[in-house]
Design a protein around this motif. Structure first.
Motif, PDB file in Angstrom:
ATOM      1  N   GLY A  44       0.819  -1.210   0.000  1.00  0.00           N
ATOM      2  CA  GLY A  44       0.000   0.000   0.000  1.00  0.00           C
ATOM      3  C   GLY A  44       0.851   1.258   0.000  1.00  0.00           C
ATOM      4  O   GLY A  44       0.333   2.369  -0.011  1.00  0.00           O
ATOM      5  N   GLY A  45       2.171   1.084   0.044  1.00  0.00           N
ATOM      6  CA  GLY A  45       3.068   2.245   0.011  1.00  0.00           C
ATOM      7  C   GLY A  45       3.496   2.682   1.393  1.00  0.00           C
ATOM      8  O   GLY A  45       2.824   2.394   2.391  1.00  0.00           O
ATOM      9  N   LEU A  46       4.629   3.391   1.445  1.00  0.00           N
ATOM     10  CA  LEU A  46       5.221   3.830   2.720  1.00  0.00           C
ATOM     11  C   LEU A  46       4.210   4.514   3.613  1.00  0.00           C
ATOM     12  O   LEU A  46       4.190   4.273   4.835  1.00  0.00           O
TER      13      LEU A  46
ATOM     14  N   THR B   5       3.388  16.688   1.277  1.00  0.00           N
ATOM     15  CA  THR B   5       4.396  15.629   1.332  1.00  0.00           C
ATOM     16  C   THR B   5       5.515  15.822   0.318  1.00  0.00           C
ATOM     17  O   THR B   5       5.250  16.160  -0.847  1.00  0.00           O
ATOM     18  N   LYS B   6       6.744  15.629   0.777  1.00  0.00           N
ATOM     19  CA  LYS B   6       7.890  15.461  -0.120  1.00  0.00           C
ATOM     20  C   LYS B   6       8.394  14.045   0.091  1.00  0.00           C
ATOM     21  O   LYS B   6       8.625  13.636   1.247  1.00  0.00           O
ATOM     22  N   GLY B   7       8.583  13.307  -0.975  1.00  0.00           N
ATOM     23  CA  GLY B   7       9.056  11.939  -0.820  1.00  0.00           C
ATOM     24  C   GLY B   7      10.045  11.586  -1.904  1.00  0.00           C
ATOM     25  O   GLY B   7      10.075  12.230  -2.964  1.00  0.00           O
ATOM     26  N   ASP B   8      10.851  10.583  -1.637  1.00  0.00           N
ATOM     27  CA  ASP B   8      11.881  10.228  -2.606  1.00  0.00           C
ATOM     28  C   ASP B   8      12.327   8.785  -2.361  1.00  0.00           C
ATOM     29  O   ASP B   8      12.067   8.211  -1.314  1.00  0.00           O
ATOM     30  N   CYS B   9      12.996   8.241  -3.378  1.00  0.00           N
ATOM     31  CA  CYS B   9      13.594   6.923  -3.222  1.00  0.00           C
ATOM     32  C   CYS B   9      15.100   7.107  -3.175  1.00  0.00           C
ATOM     33  O   CYS B   9      15.724   7.413  -4.190  1.00  0.00           O
ATOM     34  N   LYS B  10      15.680   6.949  -2.005  1.00  0.00           N
ATOM     35  CA  LYS B  10      17.102   7.234  -1.826  1.00  0.00           C
ATOM     36  C   LYS B  10      17.889   5.989  -1.402  1.00  0.00           C
ATOM     37  O   LYS B  10      19.114   5.988  -1.426  1.00  0.00           O
ATOM     38  N   ILE B  11      17.204   4.957  -1.000  1.00  0.00           N
ATOM     39  CA  ILE B  11      17.903   3.826  -0.396  1.00  0.00           C
ATOM     40  C   ILE B  11      18.111   2.680  -1.380  1.00  0.00           C
ATOM     41  O   ILE B  11      19.196   2.131  -1.466  1.00  0.00           O
ATOM     42  N   ASP B  12      17.065   2.359  -2.108  1.00  0.00           N
ATOM     43  CA  ASP B  12      17.177   1.217  -3.008  1.00  0.00           C
ATOM     44  C   ASP B  12      16.308   1.472  -4.248  1.00  0.00           C
ATOM     45  O   ASP B  12      15.084   1.587  -4.136  1.00  0.00           O
TER      46      ASP B  12
ATOM     47  N   GLU C  36      11.193   1.066  -8.336  1.00  0.00           N
ATOM     48  CA  GLU C  36      10.657   0.199  -9.392  1.00  0.00           C
ATOM     49  C   GLU C  36       9.361  -0.482  -8.960  1.00  0.00           C
ATOM     50  O   GLU C  36       8.471  -0.730  -9.764  1.00  0.00           O
ATOM     51  N   ALA C  37       9.283  -0.747  -7.643  1.00  0.00           N
ATOM     52  CA  ALA C  37       8.055  -1.352  -7.115  1.00  0.00           C
ATOM     53  C   ALA C  37       6.969  -0.296  -6.888  1.00  0.00           C
ATOM     54  O   ALA C  37       5.920  -0.589  -6.328  1.00  0.00           O
ATOM     55  N   GLY C  38       7.269   0.947  -7.294  1.00  0.00           N
ATOM     56  CA  GLY C  38       6.252   1.996  -7.225  1.00  0.00           C
ATOM     57  C   GLY C  38       6.165   2.704  -5.893  1.00  0.00           C
ATOM     58  O   GLY C  38       5.205   3.433  -5.624  1.00  0.00           O
ATOM     59  N   ASP C  39       7.186   2.537  -5.046  1.00  0.00           N
ATOM     60  CA  ASP C  39       7.117   3.154  -3.722  1.00  0.00           C
ATOM     61  C   ASP C  39       8.304   4.092  -3.492  1.00  0.00           C
ATOM     62  O   ASP C  39       9.201   4.207  -4.331  1.00  0.00           O
ATOM     63  N   ILE C  40       8.288   4.766  -2.358  1.00  0.00           N
ATOM     64  CA  ILE C  40       9.387   5.605  -1.909  1.00  0.00           C
ATOM     65  C   ILE C  40       9.953   5.014  -0.626  1.00  0.00           C
ATOM     66  O   ILE C  40       9.365   4.114  -0.031  1.00  0.00           O
ATOM     67  N   ASP C  41      11.120   5.542  -0.187  1.00  0.00           N
ATOM     68  CA  ASP C  41      11.694   5.051   1.064  1.00  0.00           C
ATOM     69  C   ASP C  41      12.034   6.185   2.026  1.00  0.00           C
ATOM     70  O   ASP C  41      12.491   5.939   3.147  1.00  0.00           O
ATOM     71  N   THR C  42      11.813   7.404   1.576  1.00  0.00           N
ATOM     72  CA  THR C  42      12.149   8.587   2.369  1.00  0.00           C
ATOM     73  C   THR C  42      10.995   9.566   2.218  1.00  0.00           C
ATOM     74  O   THR C  42      10.581   9.850   1.093  1.00  0.00           O
TER      75      THR C  42
END
Lengths: 334, 334, 334, 334
Positions: free
Chosen positions: A170-172, A197-204, A209-215
């Motif tokens: 369902g996402g972060l 919201t500000k979000g980003d993918c910084k870790i992996d 690619e799986a459509g999510d963010i990690d930060t």
């Protein structure tokens, strides 16, 4: 509600199911009398380990059982809603893992059934039962910091879950930050009326690619005028980072991370301490215990649970708005 | 640049002017040789107190003086720009209090003149010289926390200035948060490319009547992808609250407030410490000293100052965008 | 006592002499007008560096000089006593490094001369002027911890001095712990009436060969019934360790070490901070400044110094008793 | 040793007996099958509360019972020795509260019987199982601080027990400091060879009238050359104060008190935290659990307990020497 001992049936014997079963062992007036899991071998093992008299494959049999007073729903998310509804109709007390659902319409239906049936349904926001966050919330409630102006929640996991898990999570915001949205509402005692919201993918990159963010950074505006932030990361190298700071007209209260020991070591290199607890199992051991005790108490007394389906619904709604704000790069009103 | 001792002329003998004069007393190769202030009595007193040989009413006489190598501009903000320009053309080394101006066009003109004349002009962001923030910036620069993901700056004053001051200050973002915008750029080593602001008046309605806010949260997006927040309040009951936290792929570095003593007192009520330093004079004593030493060193060597008009311009530009974002309740790109 | 500026003559331009000369640069109503050292080249350099008008080889010329109001005695220990006596008789204000002497009879003679001449003589226990220890002493004095029951002083150097120095130092108790004996008296406001010492050489066998120890624990009994300990080591790998804990009927006050910055870094290994200040120059910078300011104030006003020859005598007497107790392995009454 | 579940009989259902019974509820392979107490009503209540099948008045019946594998001795101190001896001869595993006896000859007899019978007898020094002290001991053992030079133990109760209790307790050293003597041996891994004690009655004159003290400082010399101190008080207003500091050739490790929450509150008065845990029940909750788990594990496996009668004897012997030293005001060798 029943006699002296609450007879509990547990649906799902995965990780969190086992945590609750373990916890119940040391609660005097509660006993696990049945478990249900389509994974029969797992169910059998758990029964043997904890001396639980019975297991079934079909959760419907558990909900229907006369010797089950309360149902713990620890199944995959997509089964929560229907199981709450069925258990409500069967007159059981219900304890359900978060989130109720990833679909707001379904959550609304659940809320309606719970209301109609008058079922006792508690949603598992265990952080509300953590002694540190309780102290913080009590300081706010008692006015120790005056009128609240701002709240800042830091919530970082020690490492991301498998990408396969993330893909269906369902996402972060719905999976991880949902606890923080609930914490924000719990501590301020107010609803969230706008998010940015500000979000980003910084870790992996695989997470992107799986459509999510990690930060993620979410700005919150509350009905009572408080401004807040939630800072999330899927990977803090130093362990599970769970801190809250509340600032008000009379002062500020902050919480630090919990540590496995209170030692400080000074050497020729630095003055250092061991890392804080690594993840939720260790960090929230006490919270899981108090949470289950409160559920048992409510179920036996037939009283209103401290956090119910309304709380589950509210946190999910904010999570969805947060995700939407990130996409539009604009504030979203609730 | 001149001989062995830098002969400094100070324009403006108000609070900050006196701080710098006091600081210069303990710098070996620098001496205040002249002050200028239209408030003649103030100028006279300062000369007597510090054994400064000469004072003038008109700052133009100070800029024109042959025995003045460097000019410290500590006058009201609306005089900064013209004084920088005049001192640049007179070939003096310049040290100017922030902000250069509240008008971006004027700042641009100042930048142009400074470039044309090749003047050495340092803008007074003293926090860059604070040992604690230097350690933090060095940790980031040396990669001790890996790639930076997020930064959170907390910056709260112990109490609001007089409303009369606030009314002409340019607003919280240009007057107070400007230091934090510079700190954000200093520590991340990157430009700010987008801001989003939530602000409110929570401390004193008179501040709102004067057209300003006293509580602000700014979300920052940096050119290098970092996400950040700046949390400001005009009134922290517990003193001057100046903390920074930077989170990255390898870890996190945080700074705590500085305290007047390192004692902890445990009584039957609580375990407590005295409040942190109350305001910038005490908190940044060391920073003011290092800042002035760096300026003297640069002026004597004719080398590039660590923060110049470009830094002053950048912080002001962000401050203005932050104020605009608050009004529009939308992110503003820079 | 003299006019507006105290004219100071410094005997001895070694390390501590230079510290004081540097400090005096930023004290308004004081100036070093002369230095004396048999090491002529050192004296000449210091005069050049600080713009001091005159140097002499023979300290007697400095004591005799009409344009010297106050004498700072920074010579080797064995010259302190005679220089205090001569300066007392010459009517100078005196500031003398500790210890006055390693011979109690000589100290008694010094005390007598100081009393007879009415000389103003301050002994350099700079820790009494440290803001942290002042706060601690004030907590005790104001009754914030009630009646004092116990005090524990930890005092460890970052590394031992050269063995050649140790050999003529008078031993760990007279050379190093003397500051702690004074601190114990300062904070409790009471005399020490009995000591018991355990000591050992654990760091470097060469120290034992030089007749000294490097590790010491002294138990103190005070006239007011307080019990205390002083824990000393010549080598703490993590830097200069200077802490005090006082326990009383209403609570406890403790002081931590001072740090060069207030940052905390969390990585995958640990949560750590940079080491505390390495040694007394950095740790007691502020204390040296306040101490000299107090001396200048007393000397100009002709008032009683905050710690005089009686304090110097008392600390030395305890130090000698501590050394005797270690040898006899029995408590020694004072 | 027995089958899969250790069947435990508990002698004495006072405070500590109930703590252990409560703890055993959450230990999987252990069950309390019988209790013994001359206070029949207490025994009956405990059985009802915890579902224990049987109680007896005479402990001899419990020791003789075939369905009891292990005996927990929680009776008054003067019964410990004979019950250990009888249980040893009955072939039971034994867990005994400290101290074994207040008479060293009796302790010696107990040690002899335990050795002859090969009984498994664990003495209840629960602090050895506290995660914080375990971390500290492991740092020492692994050489993280190099060779140990000094250890300082602070151990203060929140308030004195009733004077009636004190009068028959054996005195502060045998009753309270005994835990600290054991901790000193546990952490240094070395025997204590000399003690010197200063003690006083500062809290309540009634304690002195009962022949005891309430404030004590003991200096320890260890066989391996380490020097140490134990600082005790019967009354710390701020709660239970349990800290240890160990200093060595490579650094220092210290432990802080445990707190009920990790919050810090900053107001206009001070920056403060709630008091640490108030007393041993809260402070050592985890330690009691680990201790009992270890006992159950040893009893089931028939392996050597982590602290046995030799440890109980050693701590008592030091306690008696400490009391003797106080009376003679001279060091006492062991």
């Amino acid at each position: 509600m029943p006699g002296e001992v609450l007879r509990i049936g547990v649906i799902g014997v995965g990780r969190i199911g086992r945590v609750h079963i373990e916890t119940i062992q040391s609660i005097k007036n509660a006993a696990v009398t049945m478990v249900a899991d389509i994974w029969e071998e797992g169910a059998r093992q758990v029964c043997e380990q904890y001396g639980i008299p019975k297991y079934v494959k079909d959760y419907k049999d558990l909900i229907a059982a006369a010797d089950v007073d309360a149902v713990l729903i620890c199944s995959p998310t997509d089964q929560h809603a229907s199981q709450i509804i069925e258990a409500s109709r069967a007159g059981k007390a219900i304890f359900c893992e978060k989130p109720i659902s990833l679909n707001l319409n379904i959550i609304d239906e659940v809320c309606n059934v719970v209301e109609e049936t008058g079922a006792l349904c508690m949603v598992a926001f265990q952080r509300r039962f953590d002694p540190t966050f309780r102290r913080l919330q009590s300081a706010v409630t008692k006015g120790e910091i005056g009128d609240v102006h701002m709240i800042a929640i830091t919530s970082r996991d020690p490492g991301p879950p498998p990408v396969a898990y993330i893909a269906q999570s369902g996402g972060l915001h719905c999976d991880m930050a949902i606890h923080d949205f609930d914490m924000a509402r719990f501590i301020t005692g107010s609803d969230i009326v706008e998010v940015f919201t500000k979000g980003d993918c910084k870790i992996d990159p695989a997470i992107a690619e799986a459509g999510d963010i990690d930060t993620s950074l979410v700005v919150l505006k509350f009905a009572n005028g408080v401004i807040g932030t939630i800072s999330n990361s899927r990977k803090a190298t130093y362990g599970y980072d769970q801190r809250v700071e509340v600032f008000g007209s009379k002062g500020m209260i902050q919480s630090e991370n919990l540590r496995p020991n209170m030692c400080t070591l000074a050497t020729a290199e630095s003055v250092h301490q061991d890392l804080p607890f690594n993840f939720f199992m260790d960090r929230y051991t006490e919270a899981y215990k108090v949470e289950m005790e409160e559920f048992v108490k409510c179920a036996l007394a037939g009283s209103k649970p401290p956090c119910g389906v309304a709380e589950g619904r509210a946190a999910t709604k904010v999570a969805m708005a947060a995700a939407a704000s990130m996409k539009s790069n604009a504030p979203v009103a609730l």
